[in-house]
Motif scaffolding. Structure first.
Motif, short mmCIF file in Angstrom:
data_model
loop_
_atom_site.label_atom_id
_atom_site.label_comp_id
_atom_site.label_asym_id
_atom_site.label_seq_id
_atom_site.Cartn_x
_atom_site.Cartn_y
_atom_site.Cartn_z
N LYS A 119 0.60 -1.03 0.34
CA LYS A 119 0.38 0.02 -0.15
C LYS A 119 0.58 1.10 0.08
O LYS A 119 0.80 1.90 -0.16
CB LYS A 119 -0.92 0.05 1.01
N PHE A 120 1.62 1.18 0.40
CA PHE A 120 2.87 2.43 1.23
C PHE A 120 4.06 1.74 0.14
O PHE A 120 5.01 3.81 -0.59
CB PHE A 120 2.79 3.02 2.24
N PHE A 121 4.62 1.19 0.68
CA PHE A 121 6.01 1.34 -0.14
C PHE A 121 6.39 1.10 -1.18
O PHE A 121 7.03 1.56 -1.26
CB PHE A 121 7.39 -0.29 1.10
N ASP A 122 5.43 0.13 -2.21
CA ASP A 122 5.40 -0.06 -3.32
C ASP A 122 5.37 1.36 -4.25
O ASP A 122 5.92 1.41 -5.09
CB ASP A 122 4.66 -1.88 -3.50
N LYS A 123 4.71 2.17 -3.39
CA LYS A 123 4.20 2.98 -3.73
C LYS A 123 5.11 4.62 -3.98
O LYS A 123 4.77 5.69 -4.18
CB LYS A 123 2.41 3.20 -3.56
N LYS A 124 6.06 4.20 -3.08
CA LYS A 124 7.02 5.05 -2.98
C LYS A 124 6.89 5.99 -2.26
O LYS A 124 7.04 7.20 -1.23
CB LYS A 124 7.62 5.73 -3.88
N LYS A 125 6.07 5.94 -0.53
CA LYS A 125 5.07 6.53 0.14
C LYS A 125 5.92 5.75 1.08
O LYS A 125 5.30 5.95 2.08
CB LYS A 125 3.67 6.55 0.48
N TYR A 126 6.98 6.61 1.07
CA TYR A 126 8.87 6.28 2.24
C TYR A 126 7.90 6.39 3.51
O TYR A 126 7.97 5.68 4.69
CB TYR A 126 10.15 5.97 1.92
N ALA A 127 7.88 7.95 3.20
CA ALA A 127 7.59 9.42 5.73
C ALA A 127 6.65 8.20 5.84
O ALA A 127 6.48 7.70 6.42
CB ALA A 127 7.67 9.88 5.01
N THR A 128 5.28 7.99 4.75
CA THR A 128 3.84 7.33 5.17
C THR A 128 4.18 6.03 5.85
O THR A 128 4.23 5.60 7.23
CB THR A 128 3.09 7.37 4.73
N TYR A 129 4.58 5.49 4.99
CA TYR A 129 4.93 4.33 5.22
C TYR A 129 6.35 3.77 7.36
O TYR A 129 5.28 2.75 7.56
CB TYR A 129 5.80 3.12 4.17
#
Length: 221
Positions: free
Chosen positions: A66-76
């Protein structure tokens, strides 16, 4: 046939996960079996392994896609740390319920928190490695498919009927030592060069197309 079925079974992710937890949990249980004089000690250890499994699967199958693969690293990373912190609080409370002798301490919070972080990193690394190997396999398959497509395209550019007929004719001419043999070889070479290289372009000058047709007709004659 049996070996093929066995390979498919061993390749199953479910089987791989079961084998992993057997080695990760049951073997330490067997090694430390002599110290499990109190049932509560065994339950708290079993809880720890279940906690690690649940945390790893939540991270790998929900947070990372949901987050890491979509490059939402800070949220992840924020969600992972929040999950581990809240998870640590809950599991410590459960441990005191399972084992009355278990005492909640600040050091215990820190120790288990770091333990959960290391396990999450290890579990996530396994997923990343598996994903990388899968992508490499796909890239290799695409390259092989592209190469096969190029080969098929080159084959389609060559007229097998023309080529075999011409070669047979050249063979006959060579046996007869005909003076037309060099001319035929030259014409065949021009046709092959045109079909293999110049037809790859989007547009071809009309003069080259006319030259090709003339060479083709002369060769047939």
């Amino acid at each position: 046939m049996i070996n093929t079925k066995l390979e498919k079974i061993l390749a199953s992710r479910v089987i791989q996960n079961i084998v992993f937890w057997i080695f990760y949990a049951l073997i330490p249980f067997l090694i430390n079996w002599s110290r499990y004089r109190v049932t509560a000690d065994m339950l708290t250890d079993l809880q720890y392994y279940l906690d690690c499994a649940l945390l790893g699967y939540i991270n790998n199958f929900f947070l990372m896609p949901k987050f890491f693969d979509k490059k939402k690293y800070a949220t992840y990373f924020l969600l992972v740390l929040s999950l581990i912190w809240g998870y640590n609080l809950v599991t410590e409370e459960i441990a005191t319920y399972l084992s009355p002798n278990y005492k909640i301490t600040t050091l215990g919070y820190i120790y288990h928190g770091l333990d959960f972080i290391l396990f999450t990193v290890a579990f996530a690394s396994g997923r990343l490695v598996r994903k990388y190997l899968h992508q490499e396999k796909l890239i290799t398959q695409l390259k092989e498919k592209q190469l096969q497509t190029e080969i098929d395209f080159l084959k389609s550019q060559i007229n097998p009927h023309l080529l075999f007929n011409t070669l047979n004719t050249l063979y006959s001419y060579s046996l007869e030592k005909s003076p037309d043999t060099p001319k035929m070889i030259l014409k065949l070479s021009e046709i092959m060069r045109y079909m293999l290289y110049q037809t790859n372009e989007t547009k071809v000058p009309l003069s080259k197309e006319i030259t090709y047709i003339k060479s083709y007709v002369e060769l047939q004659e």
